[in-house]
Design a protein around this motif. Structure first.
Motif, PDB file in Angstrom:
ATOM      1  N   GLN A   1      -2.921  -0.076  -9.377  1.00  0.00           N
ATOM      2  CA  GLN A   1      -1.713  -0.397  -8.081  1.00  0.00           C
ATOM      3  C   GLN A   1       0.179  -0.619  -9.222  1.00  0.00           C
ATOM      4  O   GLN A   1       0.863  -0.835  -8.001  1.00  0.00           O
ATOM      5  CB  GLN A   1      -1.940  -0.527  -6.799  1.00  0.00           C
TER       6      GLN A   1
ATOM      7  N   ALA B   1       4.904   4.057  -5.829  1.00  0.00           N
ATOM      8  CA  ALA B   1       5.169   2.830  -4.696  1.00  0.00           C
ATOM      9  C   ALA B   1       6.206   2.323  -5.068  1.00  0.00           C
ATOM     10  O   ALA B   1       6.848   1.462  -4.091  1.00  0.00           O
ATOM     11  CB  ALA B   1       4.263   1.758  -4.304  1.00  0.00           C
TER      12      ALA B   1
ATOM     13  N   ASP C   1      -3.018   5.846  -9.427  1.00  0.00           N
ATOM     14  CA  ASP C   1      -3.209   4.418  -7.866  1.00  0.00           C
ATOM     15  C   ASP C   1      -1.704   4.344  -7.432  1.00  0.00           C
ATOM     16  O   ASP C   1      -1.287   3.330  -7.798  1.00  0.00           O
ATOM     17  CB  ASP C   1      -4.111   3.601  -8.141  1.00  0.00           C
ATOM     18  N   GLU C   2      -1.318   4.734  -6.515  1.00  0.00           N
ATOM     19  CA  GLU C   2      -0.320   4.794  -5.727  1.00  0.00           C
ATOM     20  C   GLU C   2       0.901   4.203  -6.867  1.00  0.00           C
ATOM     21  O   GLU C   2       1.696   3.022  -7.166  1.00  0.00           O
ATOM     22  CB  GLU C   2      -0.034   3.262  -4.828  1.00  0.00           C
TER      23      GLU C   2
ATOM     24  N   SER D   1      -3.693   9.081  -5.482  1.00  0.00           N
ATOM     25  CA  SER D   1      -3.572   8.219  -4.563  1.00  0.00           C
ATOM     26  C   SER D   1      -1.747   7.619  -3.451  1.00  0.00           C
ATOM     27  O   SER D   1      -1.117   6.768  -4.386  1.00  0.00           O
ATOM     28  CB  SER D   1      -4.520   6.863  -4.651  1.00  0.00           C
ATOM     29  N   SER D   2      -1.925   7.955  -3.285  1.00  0.00           N
ATOM     30  CA  SER D   2      -1.086   7.390  -2.255  1.00  0.00           C
ATOM     31  C   SER D   2      -1.049   8.231  -0.622  1.00  0.00           C
ATOM     32  O   SER D   2      -1.357   8.457   0.074  1.00  0.00           O
ATOM     33  CB  SER D   2       0.335   8.782  -2.993  1.00  0.00           C
ATOM     34  N   HIS D   3      -0.331   6.681  -0.363  1.00  0.00           N
ATOM     35  CA  HIS D   3       0.704   6.901   1.755  1.00  0.00           C
ATOM     36  C   HIS D   3       1.245   8.536   2.330  1.00  0.00           C
ATOM     37  O   HIS D   3       1.558   8.124   2.856  1.00  0.00           O
ATOM     38  CB  HIS D   3       0.394   5.657   1.828  1.00  0.00           C
TER      39      HIS D   3
END
Length: 295
Positions: A84, A159, A155-156, A187-189
């Motif tokens: 991240q 961002a 992982d993100e 992985s992401s929002h």
């Protein structure tokens, strides 16, 4: 038979009395671009760190590309990982990072690494500590891709990138997977980004896998039903309620079903991927019991 990119059976991770991941059973086919989503604290980073061999399970098993994560040099060479915070060495130059990558990775692609650094407009002599957060993220991503892994775990990764840089990275990612047939777990929002590049989805809620499968199949199997106010028990057989809301006269249900529910009492509308993800994520804050995961 092709080995799955990731296989977990009863996988759990605890930190003292705190549960980070619980009874995770998951089978991700190889050659897919997988979107991993869920609310903060759902266990996404824990799952990715277990897959990268940075953590050991408290219970259950996990295999990556048919081997135990982090079990040796050969296994480590097959997996690329970007955390991240996109870690880099502040005192080393970009060129130093590329030389280190070349010495540590047997399948290292120096030409691809140099080409990407040039395309980003970065000076190889600049130290990583003087780069912006977005530039450090781009450097970390370059190192991971130049490693030529069979599985790339991110992982993100976007961002800290602005929209233009994010679009460029996703373009590079799609090119990498198309050229090398690698598997990716991202992985992401940002569901809109996942929708552009991912063909497989995993949703984690409350430290458990709630739904996993082909994006097209999942979207095709979830609906929004709107009609006169009623109880969920009155819905047709084979319809599983994910989320519900009611007004004085109207009920709206997000449901999982094998096809459009056969009912004249409701209007059925297919969900977008974002609607689907938000419906499962809302279970974390509701009292509704979670369904068994779809696989």
């Amino acid at each position: 038979m092709t080995e799955p990119a990731l296989r977990a059976v009863g996988l759990s991770k605890h930190y003292g009395r705190r549960r980070a991941l619980a009874d995770c059973t998951l089978d991700i086919p190889a050659g897919r671009v997988v979107g991993l989503v869920g609310p903060n604290g759902a266990g996404k980073t824990t799952l990715l760190q277990l897959a990268a061999g940075m953590l050991r399970p408290s219970a259950g098993t996990i295999e990556v590309l048919g081997g135990r994560p982090g079990s040796g040099g050969a296994q480590l060479a097959r997996v690329g990982f970007v955390a991240q915070d996109a870690p880099t060495y502040a005192g080393l130059s970009i060129a130093d990072h590329l030389r280190f990558g070349a010495s540590a990775n047997p399948r290292w692609d120096q030409a691809a690494a140099e080409e990407r650094i040039a395309a980003l407009g970065l000076d190889p002599s600049h130290r990583a500590g003087r780069l912006s957060g977005g530039q450090r993220a781009q450097l970390a991503l370059t190192l991971a891709i130049a490693k030529r892994p069979e599985l790339l775990i991110l992982d993100e990764p976007v961002a800290s990138l602005d929209p233009l840089a994010r679009r460029e990275f996703l373009k590079v990612l799609m090119g990498f997977t198309a050229e090398h047939g690698a598997s990716v777990i991202l992985s992401s929002h940002l569901v809109s980004d996942l929708e552009r590049v991912c063909d497989y989805l995993v949703v984690l809620v409350g430290s458990r896998v709630r739904v996993a499968g082909d994006v097209d199949d999942l979207v095709a199997g979830h609906f929004r039903l709107t009609g006169a106010r009623c109880d969920p028990a009155d819905l047709p057989a084979g319809v599983h309620v994910i989320e519900e809301s009611h007004t004085e006269r109207q009920s709206t249900f997000i449901v999982r079903a094998g096809g459009p529910p056969d009912t004249f009492a409701f209007t059925a509308e297919q969900l977008t991927l974002e609607d689907l993800v938000l419906a499962y994520m809302s279970q974390a804050a509701s009292a509704r019991p979670m369904l068994e995961p779809t696989r």
